[in-house]
Design a protein around this motif. Structure first.
Motif, short mmCIF file in Angstrom:
data_model
loop_
_atom_site.label_atom_id
_atom_site.label_comp_id
_atom_site.label_asym_id
_atom_site.label_seq_id
_atom_site.Cartn_x
_atom_site.Cartn_y
_atom_site.Cartn_z
N THR A 1 0.85 -1.17 0.00
CA THR A 1 0.00 0.00 0.00
C THR A 1 0.89 1.23 0.00
O THR A 1 1.71 1.41 0.91
CB THR A 1 -0.91 0.02 1.25
OG1 THR A 1 -1.66 -1.19 1.29
CG2 THR A 1 -1.83 1.21 1.24
N PRO B 1 -1.19 8.23 -0.58
CA PRO B 1 -2.01 8.88 -1.61
C PRO B 1 -1.11 9.47 -2.71
O PRO B 1 0.06 9.77 -2.46
CB PRO B 1 -2.73 9.99 -0.84
CG PRO B 1 -2.78 9.49 0.58
CD PRO B 1 -1.49 8.74 0.76
N PRO B 2 -1.63 9.61 -3.92
CA PRO B 2 -0.82 10.04 -5.05
C PRO B 2 0.01 11.30 -4.82
O PRO B 2 1.18 11.36 -5.20
CB PRO B 2 -1.84 10.26 -6.16
CG PRO B 2 -2.96 9.33 -5.82
CD PRO B 2 -3.01 9.32 -4.32
N ARG C 1 1.29 12.55 -2.07
CA ARG C 1 2.42 12.29 -1.17
C ARG C 1 3.47 11.41 -1.86
O ARG C 1 4.67 11.63 -1.73
CB ARG C 1 1.94 11.63 0.11
CG ARG C 1 3.05 11.46 1.11
CD ARG C 1 2.51 11.28 2.50
NE ARG C 1 3.63 11.30 3.41
CZ ARG C 1 3.66 11.97 4.54
NH1 ARG C 1 2.63 12.68 4.91
NH2 ARG C 1 4.70 11.93 5.31
N THR C 2 3.02 10.41 -2.60
CA THR C 2 3.94 9.52 -3.30
C THR C 2 4.73 10.29 -4.36
O THR C 2 5.95 10.16 -4.45
CB THR C 2 3.17 8.35 -3.95
OG1 THR C 2 2.47 7.64 -2.91
CG2 THR C 2 4.09 7.40 -4.66
#
Length: 69
Positions: A8, A11-12, A14-15
């Motif tokens: 997992t 969220p996009p 942060r990634t």
């Protein structure tokens, strides 16, 4: 060990802020993933904290690095 894990990511936003964006790693690229595994016995799932490929690392949750197991 021949097992498939579910990872997992954050969220996009942060990634991608960590530098891990679509297209950053090609399909089939070998990576090392560090994170916190599920506490449910037998459940092969991990909350990703850091992804490393070659000499490049992407730390998605830098504030959680101290909790890596």
């Amino acid at each position: 060990e021949g097992k498939v894990w579910n990872l997992t990511l954050a969220p996009p936003f942060r990634t991608s802020s960590a530098g891990l964006k679509p297209g950053t790693l090609a399909m089939g690229t070998k990576v090392t993933v560090q994170g916190n595994k599920s506490m449910t016995p037998g459940r092969l799932e991990m909350k990703t904290i850091k992804v490393t490929s070659g000499d490049k690392s992407y730390t998605v949750y830098p504030e959680r690095q101290a909790f890596l197991r």
